[in-house]
Scaffold this motif. Sequence first.
Motif, PDB file in Angstrom:
ATOM      1  N   TYR A   1       8.088   5.703   7.116  1.00 21.79           N
ATOM      2  CA  TYR A   1       8.370   6.738   6.043  1.00 21.79           C
ATOM      3  C   TYR A   1       7.937   7.957   6.837  1.00 21.79           C
ATOM      4  O   TYR A   1       7.197   7.955   7.745  1.00 21.79           O
TER       5      TYR A   1
ATOM      6  N   VAL B   1       4.845   7.335   9.561  1.00 25.92           N
ATOM      7  CA  VAL B   1       4.326   6.055   9.621  1.00 25.92           C
ATOM      8  C   VAL B   1       5.447   5.104   9.888  1.00 25.92           C
ATOM      9  O   VAL B   1       6.568   4.989   9.249  1.00 25.92           O
TER      10      VAL B   1
ATOM     11  N   THR C   1       0.680   5.673  13.200  1.00 20.48           N
ATOM     12  CA  THR C   1       1.140   6.991  12.544  1.00 20.48           C
ATOM     13  C   THR C   1       1.091   8.042  13.747  1.00 20.48           C
ATOM     14  O   THR C   1       0.491   8.173  14.537  1.00 20.48           O
TER      15      THR C   1
ATOM     16  N   THR D   1      -3.838  13.328   6.579  1.00 21.12           N
ATOM     17  CA  THR D   1      -3.106  12.284   5.697  1.00 21.12           C
ATOM     18  C   THR D   1      -3.787  12.347   4.497  1.00 21.12           C
ATOM     19  O   THR D   1      -4.811  12.933   4.287  1.00 21.12           O
TER      20      THR D   1
ATOM     21  N   GLY E   1      -5.243  10.195   2.693  1.00 22.12           N
ATOM     22  CA  GLY E   1      -6.428   9.406   2.511  1.00 22.12           C
ATOM     23  C   GLY E   1      -6.466   8.339   1.654  1.00 22.12           C
ATOM     24  O   GLY E   1      -5.669   8.550   0.196  1.00 22.12           O
ATOM     25  N   HIS E   2      -7.115   7.390   1.805  1.00 23.22           N
ATOM     26  CA  HIS E   2      -7.038   5.982   0.603  1.00 23.22           C
ATOM     27  C   HIS E   2      -8.218   5.294   0.953  1.00 23.22           C
ATOM     28  O   HIS E   2      -8.661   5.065   2.021  1.00 23.22           O
TER      29      HIS E   2
ATOM     30  N   GLU F   1     -10.075  -1.922   8.475  1.00 22.64           N
ATOM     31  CA  GLU F   1      -8.687  -1.371   9.505  1.00 22.64           C
ATOM     32  C   GLU F   1      -9.233  -1.033  10.751  1.00 22.64           C
ATOM     33  O   GLU F   1     -10.336  -0.676  10.889  1.00 22.64           O
TER      34      GLU F   1
ATOM     35  N   HIS G   1     -10.469   6.316   4.092  1.00 22.89           N
ATOM     36  CA  HIS G   1     -10.227   7.197   5.348  1.00 22.89           C
ATOM     37  C   HIS G   1      -9.057   8.127   5.533  1.00 22.89           C
ATOM     38  O   HIS G   1      -7.864   7.823   4.686  1.00 22.89           O
TER      39      HIS G   1
ATOM     40  N   PHE H   1      -1.717   7.168  16.679  1.00 25.75           N
ATOM     41  CA  PHE H   1      -2.673   6.139  16.877  1.00 25.75           C
ATOM     42  C   PHE H   1      -1.951   4.871  16.318  1.00 25.75           C
ATOM     43  O   PHE H   1      -0.959   5.016  15.261  1.00 25.75           O
TER      44      PHE H   1
ATOM     45  N   TRP I   1      -2.499   1.366  14.071  1.00 23.83           N
ATOM     46  CA  TRP I   1      -3.206   0.868  13.068  1.00 23.83           C
ATOM     47  C   TRP I   1      -3.157  -0.533  12.683  1.00 23.83           C
ATOM     48  O   TRP I   1      -2.178  -0.937  13.115  1.00 23.83           O
TER      49      TRP I   1
ATOM     50  N   HIS J   1      -3.164  -0.048  -1.083  1.00 20.57           N
ATOM     51  CA  HIS J   1      -3.487   1.439  -0.950  1.00 20.57           C
ATOM     52  C   HIS J   1      -4.032   2.058  -2.345  1.00 20.57           C
ATOM     53  O   HIS J   1      -2.991   1.848  -3.302  1.00 20.57           O
TER      54      HIS J   1
ATOM     55  N   TYR K   1      -4.491   5.251  -3.638  1.00 19.84           N
ATOM     56  CA  TYR K   1      -4.584   6.604  -3.312  1.00 19.84           C
ATOM     57  C   TYR K   1      -5.054   7.660  -4.330  1.00 19.84           C
ATOM     58  O   TYR K   1      -5.626   8.800  -4.102  1.00 19.84           O
TER      59      TYR K   1
END
Length: 186
Positions: free
Chosen positions: A23, A54, A69, A83, A85-86, A95, A134, A146, A148, A156, A158
Amino acid sequence: MLFPEGVAIDGLSGEVTPSTGRYTKKLSELGGLFRDTAAFDKAVAAGDPVAYEVVDYRKEECDIAFGTTIMMPGKIGDEYFMTRGHFHERKDCGEGYYTQSGQGLLLLESRDGEVRTVEMKPGVCAFIPPEWAHRSINTGDEKLVFVWFCATDAGHDYGTIRERGMRKLVVDKGGKPTLVDNPDFA
Ligand code: F6R
Ligand code: ZN
């Protein structure tokens, strides 16, 4: 039945081959994330750039998933592209974030308010413990890419960060990424 396979990950583009999903987050989908709303509106009106993408490799029948990502460089006011963050929904799920190219900062916040950062640079794998929110921030002039890896069903959350923000912001102060208090932290 699942079968083993090699998955190619391009460290510069972040492409995952084969992948199972992807996405894209355009800037306009990140409303409320940046403090400078005038600069945000201007950037959206000027072309609504992609902020990050992602790509994943996940199989529902297996407990582990991984992917990349790909974060574009850019700033809104003095804040870098970041991002959402969640937290993970599952309280036992951490993670890993292994940076392949670019420069960034990983901003982490525990449920009880501890804040830490981990530098994101090629060769560094950030360990994200369970129950730490994060958010990745691209502080460089190039793509930040990166890898993940986490549990397939980590989930998640959010809402927590969306509603109250994070305690700290990372802002550009004289060309240097600097951690400051978030005046809007609820
Ligand atoms: C998965 C994970 C990453 C992020 C991605 C985008 O648990 O941490 O794949 O989902 O870097 O960030 P968010 O999801 O915060 O928009
Ligand atoms: Zn995560």
